[in-house]
Design a protein around this motif. Structure first.
Motif, mmCIF file in Angstrom:
data_model
loop_
_atom_site.group_PDB
_atom_site.id
_atom_site.type_symbol
_atom_site.label_atom_id
_atom_site.label_comp_id
_atom_site.label_asym_id
_atom_site.label_seq_id
_atom_site.Cartn_x
_atom_site.Cartn_y
_atom_site.Cartn_z
ATOM 1 N N UNK A 4 -0.393 6.966 11.335
ATOM 2 C CA UNK A 4 -0.757 6.708 9.946
ATOM 3 C C UNK A 4 -0.654 5.214 9.685
ATOM 4 N N UNK A 5 -1.792 4.617 9.385
ATOM 5 C CA UNK A 5 -1.881 3.168 9.211
ATOM 6 C C UNK A 5 -2.447 2.874 7.831
ATOM 7 N N UNK A 6 -1.926 1.852 7.178
ATOM 8 C CA UNK A 6 -2.492 1.401 5.907
ATOM 9 C C UNK A 6 -3.035 -0.002 6.082
ATOM 10 N N UNK A 7 -4.136 -0.266 5.394
ATOM 11 C CA UNK A 7 -4.737 -1.596 5.375
ATOM 12 C C UNK A 7 -4.812 -2.025 3.921
ATOM 13 N N UNK A 8 -4.302 -3.205 3.609
ATOM 14 C CA UNK A 8 -4.411 -3.703 2.246
ATOM 15 C C UNK A 8 -5.135 -5.032 2.263
ATOM 16 N N UNK A 9 -6.188 -5.112 1.481
ATOM 17 C CA UNK A 9 -6.904 -6.364 1.293
ATOM 18 C C UNK A 9 -6.396 -6.992 0.002
ATOM 19 N N UNK A 10 -5.788 -8.168 0.113
ATOM 20 C CA UNK A 10 -5.263 -8.841 -1.076
ATOM 21 C C UNK A 10 -6.182 -10.005 -1.401
ATOM 22 N N UNK A 11 -7.207 -9.697 -2.183
ATOM 23 C CA UNK A 11 -8.064 -10.717 -2.751
ATOM 24 C C UNK A 11 -7.639 -10.925 -4.194
ATOM 25 N N UNK A 12 -8.581 -11.156 -5.090
ATOM 26 C CA UNK A 12 -8.226 -11.250 -6.495
ATOM 27 C C UNK A 12 -7.575 -9.963 -6.966
ATOM 28 N N UNK A 13 -8.186 -8.845 -6.599
ATOM 29 C CA UNK A 13 -7.611 -7.512 -6.773
ATOM 30 C C UNK A 13 -7.163 -7.032 -5.399
ATOM 31 N N UNK A 14 -6.072 -6.277 -5.350
ATOM 32 C CA UNK A 14 -5.614 -5.709 -4.078
ATOM 33 C C UNK A 14 -6.119 -4.276 -3.967
ATOM 34 N N UNK A 15 -6.640 -3.933 -2.807
ATOM 35 C CA UNK A 15 -7.019 -2.544 -2.569
ATOM 36 C C UNK A 15 -6.420 -2.070 -1.258
ATOM 37 N N UNK A 16 -6.051 -0.807 -1.227
ATOM 38 C CA UNK A 16 -5.356 -0.257 -0.072
ATOM 39 C C UNK A 16 -6.156 0.899 0.510
ATOM 40 N N UNK A 17 -6.169 0.967 1.837
ATOM 41 C CA UNK A 17 -6.762 2.077 2.573
ATOM 42 C C UNK A 17 -5.665 2.755 3.363
ATOM 43 N N UNK A 18 -5.575 4.072 3.254
ATOM 44 C CA UNK A 18 -4.616 4.844 4.039
ATOM 45 C C UNK A 18 -5.388 5.652 5.078
ATOM 46 N N UNK A 19 -5.080 5.417 6.328
ATOM 47 C CA UNK A 19 -5.690 6.143 7.435
ATOM 48 C C UNK A 19 -4.614 7.069 7.992
ATOM 49 N N UNK A 20 -4.669 8.333 7.611
ATOM 50 C CA UNK A 20 -3.575 9.246 7.940
ATOM 51 C C UNK A 20 -3.711 9.773 9.367
ATOM 52 N N UNK A 21 -2.588 10.230 9.911
ATOM 53 C CA UNK A 21 -2.567 10.704 11.293
ATOM 54 C C UNK A 21 -3.413 11.959 11.479
ATOM 55 N N UNK A 22 -3.688 12.693 10.382
ATOM 56 C CA UNK A 22 -4.521 13.896 10.497
ATOM 57 C C UNK A 22 -5.999 13.619 10.218
ATOM 58 N N UNK A 23 -6.382 12.316 10.136
ATOM 59 C CA UNK A 23 -7.792 11.949 10.033
ATOM 60 C C UNK A 23 -8.319 11.740 8.637
ATOM 61 N N UNK A 24 -7.499 11.928 7.607
ATOM 62 C CA UNK A 24 -7.969 11.695 6.239
ATOM 63 C C UNK A 24 -8.002 10.198 5.937
ATOM 64 N N UNK A 25 -8.882 9.807 5.027
ATOM 65 C CA UNK A 25 -8.950 8.422 4.562
ATOM 66 C C UNK A 25 -8.779 8.428 3.052
ATOM 67 N N UNK A 26 -7.801 7.680 2.575
ATOM 68 C CA UNK A 26 -7.524 7.564 1.143
ATOM 69 C C UNK A 26 -7.631 6.097 0.771
ATOM 70 N N UNK A 27 -7.870 5.820 -0.485
ATOM 71 C CA UNK A 27 -7.960 4.420 -0.876
ATOM 72 C C UNK A 27 -8.038 4.256 -2.382
ATOM 73 N N UNK A 28 -7.637 3.082 -2.849
ATOM 74 C CA UNK A 28 -7.698 2.771 -4.275
ATOM 75 C C UNK A 28 -7.422 1.293 -4.485
#
Length: 376
Positions: free
Chosen positions: A167-191
């Motif tokens: 399970x890996x998360x990626x966060x892009x911190x630009x003017x607004x921060x957005x996060x992507x969650x790549x779960x170990x069971x293959x789901x992708x979440x983000x906001x």
């Protein structure tokens, strides 16, 4: 890519036929100060907006074209060798469904305040100047399908950062921060988690004259104020669960000024330190609130300008300990290229007739091919 931070234009030339994708060249240009100021001003209502927006879009497109020329020169390729330019444009309005703005809820059933998003761009001019097809206007189709139109980068993050069984998360911190969650069971979440560098840059420019706090040194010299931090975190956006996105329509200078009422005695550096904690805390809280399931977060990868802010990175490590907090550069992708690469990938998806959004992230009715194509 020119993002919410309004710090410049990043360009990257990528061969997606290679496995893994291969970066052939990269180039960045700062926005001319006058254009930057005008783009910032166009985030709010003002006189003669239509004309000013058209002029700003034209000027921005000339910067895009200059970046394209530099990429071709650095790679030694002719324009005919490049299939397309993915040009996101500059967001000046983002009113997704469900957002509360100007005292009203954005609602598809409300003809006076429907969902929409607006990126300034002149893709036809860019195609003419570059002699290369252009894919633009990526967010509108997702909005039309009932989605937030953002974030759109999680599908790309899955392509390049997904790790089977982890399970890996990626966060892009630009003017607004957005996060992507790549779960170990293959789901992708983000906001969108909330402000990234936006308020930090604003406060730094106001009190030091510098466009941003290089390395986070000024913020590190201050001390975060717990009472101010609590007030900032009381913004209702942070408590929203599930799919959500935001931008300068909510987090702007007037919003910050309202929060600072009663804290006028705080040293400017202490306010900056508190804003660092706001970004870190809101990112960490969003990660904790995501439905990871049984798995624990294996690592957080950070990209965008915030990855260069040592004070912010230190705050994230404190908030998320013992989870490793790394930059995407440690996984082969320079921090300033990831978002530009994502929109190149979205352009490639459009040309191949493949969806670019993830409805589990944006809330759209389903997968959609994103972007309008302007032939060379």
């Amino acid at each position: 890519m020119s993002g919410t931070s309004l710090d410049g234009v990043d360009g990257v030339l990528i061969d997606f036929a290679a496995r893994p994708a291969r970066v052939l060249a990269s180039h960045g240009l700062p926005l001319p100060p006058g254009l930057r100021a005008e783009l910032l001003a166009l985030n709010a209502s003002g006189a003669d907006e239509l004309h000013r927006a058209a002029v700003a879009a034209h000027q921005l497109t000339l910067v895009y074209a200059e970046v394209v020329r530099a990429l071709l020169g650095a790679s030694g390729l002719e324009a005919s060798a490049v299939r397309a330019i993915g040009a996101h444009g500059q967001t000046v309005r983002h009113h997704p469904p469900g957002a509360w703005l100007r005292g009203r809820r954005v609602d598809a059933q409300d003809p006076g305040f429907p969902p929409y998003t607006l990126q300034l761009n002149q893709p036809a001019l860019l195609a003419e100047l570059g002699g290369i097809a252009v894919v633009a206007d990526f967010r509108s189709r997702d909005i039309a399908a009932g989605g937030q139109g953002a974030p759109l980068v999680p599908a790309f993050h899955r392509e390049v950062f997904g790790q089977a069984g982890s399970s890996v998360a990626v966060v892009n911190i630009g003017g607004i921060a957005n996060v992507t969650a790549l779960t170990s069971d293959g789901r992708v979440l983000g906001l969108d988690t909330g402000p990234g560098n936006m308020l930090l840059d604003l406060w730094c420019a106001r009190h030091t004259g510098a466009r941003y706090d290089r390395g986070g040194a000024w913020g590190a010299s201050g001390r975060a104020d717990p009472a101010l931090l609590a007030r900032l975190l009381a913004e209702p956006y942070f408590a929203l669960q599930g799919i959500k996105s935001t931008g300068r329509d909510l987090f702007h200078a007037d919003w910050l000024q309202r929060q600072l009422q009663g804290f006028e005695a705080l040293a400017p550096a202490d306010v900056q330190a508190t804003l660092v904690e706001l970004t870190a805390r809101s990112i960490a809280q969003a990660l904790r609130d995501l439905p990871w399931g049984e798995a624990e977060l294996s690592e957080l990868l950070v990209c965008g300008g915030g990855a260069c802010n040592d004070a912010l990175m230190a705050a994230l490590r404190r908030e998320l300990a013992p989870c490793p907090v790394l930059t995407t550069a440690e996984r082969g992708w320079p921090v300033d290229l990831v978002e530009a690469a994502a929109f190149a990938w979205l352009a490639w998806q459009a040309l191949e007739g493949r969806p670019g959004n993830l409805s589990a992230v944006t809330g759209a009715a389903g997968p959609r091919i994103l972007g309008a194509i302007y032939p060379a």
